[in-house]
Design a protein around this motif. Structure first.
Motif, PDB file in Angstrom:
ATOM      1  N   ASN A   7       0.807  -1.226   0.000  1.00 35.41           N
ATOM      2  CA  ASN A   7       0.000   0.000   0.000  1.00 35.41           C
ATOM      3  C   ASN A   7       0.839   1.274   0.000  1.00 35.41           C
ATOM      4  O   ASN A   7       0.352   2.349   0.283  1.00 35.41           O
ATOM      5  CB  ASN A   7      -0.971   0.002   1.174  1.00 35.41           C
ATOM      6  CG  ASN A   7      -0.277   0.319   2.469  1.00 35.41           C
ATOM      7  OD1 ASN A   7       0.910   0.044   2.598  1.00 35.41           O
ATOM      8  ND2 ASN A   7      -0.981   0.904   3.405  1.00 35.41           N
ATOM      9  N   ILE A   9       2.311   4.241  -1.713  1.00 34.58           N
ATOM     10  CA  ILE A   9       2.111   4.898  -3.006  1.00 34.58           C
ATOM     11  C   ILE A   9       3.401   5.545  -3.475  1.00 34.58           C
ATOM     12  O   ILE A   9       4.229   5.968  -2.686  1.00 34.58           O
ATOM     13  CB  ILE A   9       0.968   5.940  -2.975  1.00 34.58           C
ATOM     14  CG1 ILE A   9       1.166   6.924  -1.844  1.00 34.58           C
ATOM     15  CG2 ILE A   9      -0.372   5.269  -2.937  1.00 34.58           C
ATOM     16  CD1 ILE A   9       0.231   8.098  -1.917  1.00 34.58           C
TER      17      ILE A   9
ATOM     18  N   ASN B  50      -1.380   8.546   3.132  1.00 38.55           N
ATOM     19  CA  ASN B  50      -0.758   7.235   2.973  1.00 38.55           C
ATOM     20  C   ASN B  50       0.207   6.883   4.117  1.00 38.55           C
ATOM     21  O   ASN B  50       0.639   5.749   4.257  1.00 38.55           O
ATOM     22  CB  ASN B  50      -0.021   7.197   1.619  1.00 38.55           C
ATOM     23  CG  ASN B  50       0.364   5.801   1.201  1.00 38.55           C
ATOM     24  OD1 ASN B  50       1.467   5.558   0.749  1.00 38.55           O
ATOM     25  ND2 ASN B  50      -0.551   4.855   1.357  1.00 38.55           N
ATOM     26  N   PRO B  84      -5.224   7.196  -1.780  1.00 41.28           N
ATOM     27  CA  PRO B  84      -4.523   6.018  -1.256  1.00 41.28           C
ATOM     28  C   PRO B  84      -5.218   5.517   0.008  1.00 41.28           C
ATOM     29  O   PRO B  84      -6.093   6.189   0.551  1.00 41.28           O
ATOM     30  CB  PRO B  84      -3.140   6.564  -0.917  1.00 41.28           C
ATOM     31  CG  PRO B  84      -3.366   7.997  -0.597  1.00 41.28           C
ATOM     32  CD  PRO B  84      -4.507   8.446  -1.470  1.00 41.28           C
ATOM     33  N   THR B  85      -4.824   4.355   0.477  1.00 47.40           N
ATOM     34  CA  THR B  85      -5.278   3.907   1.799  1.00 47.40           C
ATOM     35  C   THR B  85      -4.330   4.512   2.837  1.00 47.40           C
ATOM     36  O   THR B  85      -3.314   5.098   2.488  1.00 47.40           O
ATOM     37  CB  THR B  85      -5.191   2.373   1.934  1.00 47.40           C
ATOM     38  OG1 THR B  85      -3.802   2.012   1.833  1.00 47.40           O
ATOM     39  CG2 THR B  85      -5.974   1.689   0.839  1.00 47.40           C
ATOM     40  N   VAL B  86      -4.694   4.328   4.106  1.00 45.24           N
ATOM     41  CA  VAL B  86      -3.721   4.709   5.135  1.00 45.24           C
ATOM     42  C   VAL B  86      -2.659   3.613   5.202  1.00 45.24           C
ATOM     43  O   VAL B  86      -2.761   2.586   4.531  1.00 45.24           O
ATOM     44  CB  VAL B  86      -4.388   4.896   6.515  1.00 45.24           C
ATOM     45  CG1 VAL B  86      -5.414   5.999   6.470  1.00 45.24           C
ATOM     46  CG2 VAL B  86      -4.977   3.584   7.020  1.00 45.24           C
ATOM     47  N   ALA B  87      -1.617   3.839   6.024  1.00 47.62           N
ATOM     48  CA  ALA B  87      -0.533   2.865   6.099  1.00 47.62           C
ATOM     49  C   ALA B  87      -0.923   1.668   6.948  1.00 47.62           C
ATOM     50  O   ALA B  87      -0.668   0.529   6.577  1.00 47.62           O
ATOM     51  CB  ALA B  87       0.720   3.530   6.677  1.00 47.62           C
TER      52      ALA B  87
END
Lengths: 489, 306
Positions: A7, A9, B50, B84-87
């Motif tokens: 995940n 980016i 993110n 984006p998603t979070v981390a």
């Protein structure tokens, strides 16, 4: 089980920030400026004008009058009349009112002053906005406060002003130097003929506009523009009682000669070649920041710049590595961009002078390290530069460069560094970096410099006196010392 | 003891570099003067999202609460395409399995606070069991707390050994070491604790539990970033950073990114090497992103509150 996605980016925060230019709309610059004499803008009797340019773009900003000896005489006469008839007779608290008014007006127009200072002189807008202009207002506020309390500042002394002060100021802090000169002179009851530097006259002329609006009695402050000849006419004028000069040591010596045998009082604030000393017990990261601030503040156009770095040998490698890292993170370029750390060199002449020293350094076989920043195509810019492998006998370690150039030397013991730091023709300032208080006091008593900063650098305050030893001049400006320089003692 | 660091010689931690308070605070405030505009701003905001460890650490945490938080972690604001998603999602060990199941293959990591969080006042074997449990439940990351009492007593070896022991227990999970800087108080101590944590095997150093005020501040984070830089130069090993608590506004988050960029450089500018421990930051960033996109601020009602 399905393989987990990554995940992370692929977005990078831009290494070069998007442009963030300060707006020029607040700054009104006339096409032509006359001389400010006796409360009015007057055409020069020479009928001559010269250009003042933006060193970051090489574009002409305006043209200003070139005052000759006749104009100087007119300004001095106006100052004399104002001194005799109004200013020296006015109750001190009334003088203070005008000064407070001027200080407030500077604050109100702070943005305009900051923008013009940056356009005319090339310094980053961050500095003119956050440092120069606030300090200017502070100087007027501070000295306004003293105006009606002089007998408390100097107990058991008869308080008497000197008369007409001729003041000549440099191009590195144009408006700030005008404030350093004008504020203590007015507070003590003197009148003023001030000449800003020929490359940076605009903010002083803007200050003239404010002075006019403030209804200060005509002739109390006269601001005239010109180059060396105009300055010489001020210095040599027989009806001036005090010369206050900030600038190069060479010109300072000429002034010293010119006033010999006259009863003019003089204060000179001249060049410097300050030692910035890092001991191995220093808070290294903050010391590195202090070195950077000490030499690259205002492109190194600072008389008290920490231009000679002394590093204790045991931490030399660490300090050098951190210095180089930090050098690369300096943003060099358009002074009007709010993110710029190092702006434009003040003039073509000064840029050539700095280049001359870079060549001397190369010729002497010193190791040169320059920031890899991209310089603008137009305008006068020089990369922040470090010289290592420098000996005390190197010309670069001895002469004032007045640019973003740092020489780095190493030392072993406290006594050694004190001796080396004092082994210079100058004595304006010094910096000491150590976690040990006793070491700070020891060095502060033994370094021959007017200002010594401990674990910080380039801190200015109206309450603190500033001035030098040896070829850095004499007399003090700022604080009570600065008031005393405008009184008969 | 320190499996991954056996080739690194351990320094005398009483000699950790000293920090000048005035100097470090001045430097930190300089980063807030950077003017971040246009594309840089948008990129910074997306990156901030993110880098968030979306956190719920409450006694009243339930399955439902954690599941909803996990949905939010993957769908921050679906009205805005391409977010984006979070981390990661950060929870107590008892909630790890629930979070793990809820997050599935989204790539969002599960972080578990362990070692008698937040006080750390428990015997070592209890802390190791706590950690073992979280790892067995599937935690990708372990957020441990150091024994601040022992640290303040000067028992640096105890603190070091404890971190090393937890690191060993972590296996493949990445270890975040929480210094709880609000209880260490001085920058000198923050620096010393950072050094101890990194040499003992921390993958991340983290400022705070979020239970003590002050939590993360810019100067404290700067001291830790500089410790990371020094450690990297000495050992060649990158350590990640996580300021936690007190960062709830996007403008402040951008200042942190400026500080990160200008202290450690682009290699650290991703969520493998930098995290924000925060719960309310995400919505403020979303509001600003929507404002940049549409030109107007929307009310808080348009953003989910999980």
């Amino acid at each position: 089980m399905a393989k987990a996605k990554n995940n992370t980016i692929k977005l990078s925060f831009d290494t070069q920030y998007a442009p963030a230019p300060e707006s020029k709309s607040s700054a009104k610059i006339e096409a032509k400026y006359d001389l400010f004499i006796n409360g009015k803008f007057e055409k020069p009797s020479s009928k001559k004008y010269f250009d003042t340019i933006n060193p970051a773009t090489e574009e002409k900003l305006s043209e200003v009058a070139d005052a000759n000896a006749a104009d100087v005489d007119k300004a001095v006469k106006a100052a004399r009349v104002a001194y005799d008839k109004t200013w020296s007779k006015m109750p001190a608290k009334e003088r203070a009112k005008y000064m407070y008014r001027i200080a407030r007006m500077i604050q109100e127009r702070a943005r305009e002053f900051a923008v013009i200072e940056t356009l005319d002189g090339g310094k980053p807008i961050r500095e003119s906005r956050d440092i120069d202009v606030p300090l200017v207002a502070n100087h007027f506020f501070y000295y306004a406060g003293w105006a009606d309390k002089l007998e408390y500042a100097f107990p058991n002394k008869k308080i008497a002003p000197l008369g007409v002060a001729g003041q000549i100021i440099p191009w590195n802090f144009p408006l700030l130097m005008a404030a350093w000169k004008i504020a203590p002179a007015l507070a003590t009851g003197n009148t003023v003929v001030l000449k800003p530097a020929e490359t940076t006259p605009l903010t002083a002329l803007k200050l003239a506009e404010i002075i006019q609006e403030s209804d200060l009695p005509p002739g109390v402050v006269n601001i005239i523009t010109g180059a060396g000849a105009t300055g010489a006419a001020i210095v040599n004028h027989p009806d001036i009682n005090k010369i206050a000069f900030t600038g190069s040591t060479n010109v300072g010596k000429m002034i010293q000669k010119a006033v010999a045998g006259t009863d003019k009082k003089v204060t000179l604030e001249l060049g410097g070649k300050a030692a910035n000393i890092i001991f191995d017990d220093a808070p290294i990261d903050q010391a590195v920041e202090g070195i950077i601030n000490g030499i690259f503040f205002n492109q190194g156009h600072v008389c008290c710049a920490g231009s000679r770095l002394f590093v204790q040998e045991s931490v030399y490698d660490t300090v050098l590595r951190k210095l180089k890292d930090r050098l690369e993170s300096l943003i060099v370029g358009d002074p009007m961009d709010k993110n710029t750390d190092v702006g434009a060199i003040n003039s073509k002449q000064q840029m050539e002078n700095i280049h001359k020293y870079l060549k001397i350094g190369e010729k002497e076989g010193l190791d040169m390290y320059q920031s890899n920043c991209v310089l603008p195509k137009k305008g006068y810019f020089i990369r922040p530069t470090l010289f290592t492998n420098v000996a005390q006998s190197s010309r670069l370690a001895q002469e004032e460069i007045f640019g973003p150039v740092l020489t780095i030397q190493t030392f072993r013991t406290d006594d050694e560094v004190i001796e080396k730091a004092n082994n210079t023709a100058f004595g304006l300032s010094a910096g000491v970096w150590t976690d040990k208080g006793s070491k700070i006091f020891n060095l502060a008593t033994k370094l021959r410099a007017g200002v010594i900063w401990a674990n910080t650098y380039n801190k200015f305050d109206p309450t603190s006196p500033f001035g030098g030893y040896k070829e850095s001049g004499y007399g003090r400006e700022g604080g009570l010392h600065g008031l005393g320089a405008y009184l008969i003692n | 003891m320190i499996a991954k660091n056996t080739n690194i010689s351990i320094p005398d931690f009483t000699l950790s570099p000293r920090i000048d308070q005035v100097g470090v605070e001045e430097r930190a405030s300089r980063f807030t003067k950077r003017s971040i505009k246009a594309e840089t701003k948008k990129n910074g905001l997306l990156l901030t999202l993110n880098m968030i460890d979306l956190t719920t650490l409450e006694g009243k945490d339930t399955k439902g609460k954690v599941q909803q938080l996990c949905y939010k972690a993957q769908h921050l604001h679906d009205a805005y395409p391409g977010l984006p998603t979070v981390a990661a999602v950060c929870v107590y060990p008892s909630m790890v399995k629930i979070a793990k199941d809820a997050l599935g293959t989204s790539g969002v990591k599960v972080a578990a606070v362990a070692t008698a969080f937040p006080s750390g006042q428990a015997p070592r074997d209890v802390k190791i069991r706590d950690t073992k449990f979280a790892v067995a439940e599937g935690a990708d990351e372990i957020d441990m707390v150091i024994s601040r009492g022992k640290f303040l007593e000067g028992e640096y070896n105890f603190v070091f050994d404890e971190i090393a022991a937890i690191k060993e227990t972590c296996g493949n999970a990445r270890l975040k070491v929480i210094l709880e800087t609000g209880e260490l108080v001085t920058y000198d101590k923050v620096r010393r604790a950072s050094d101890i944590a990194m040499y003992a095997g921390a993958d991340f150093i983290k400022t705070s539990t979020g239970k003590i005020s002050p939590a993360a501040t810019m100067p404290v984070t700067l001291v830790m970033l500089e410790a990371i830089r020094d450690f990297y130069y000495k050992t060649g090993k990158m350590i990640a950073m996580k300021p936690a608590g007190g960062i709830s506004k996007s403008k402040l988050a951008l200042h942190y990114l400026v500080m990160l960029q200008e202290t450690l450089g682009t290699a650290w500018m991703n969520n493998e090497w930098f995290r924000f421990g925060a719960s309310s930051l995400a919505n403020d960033v979303l509001m600003l992103l929507e404002k940049e996109r549409t030109g107007v601020y929307q009310s808080a009602n348009y953003f989910s509150i999980d």
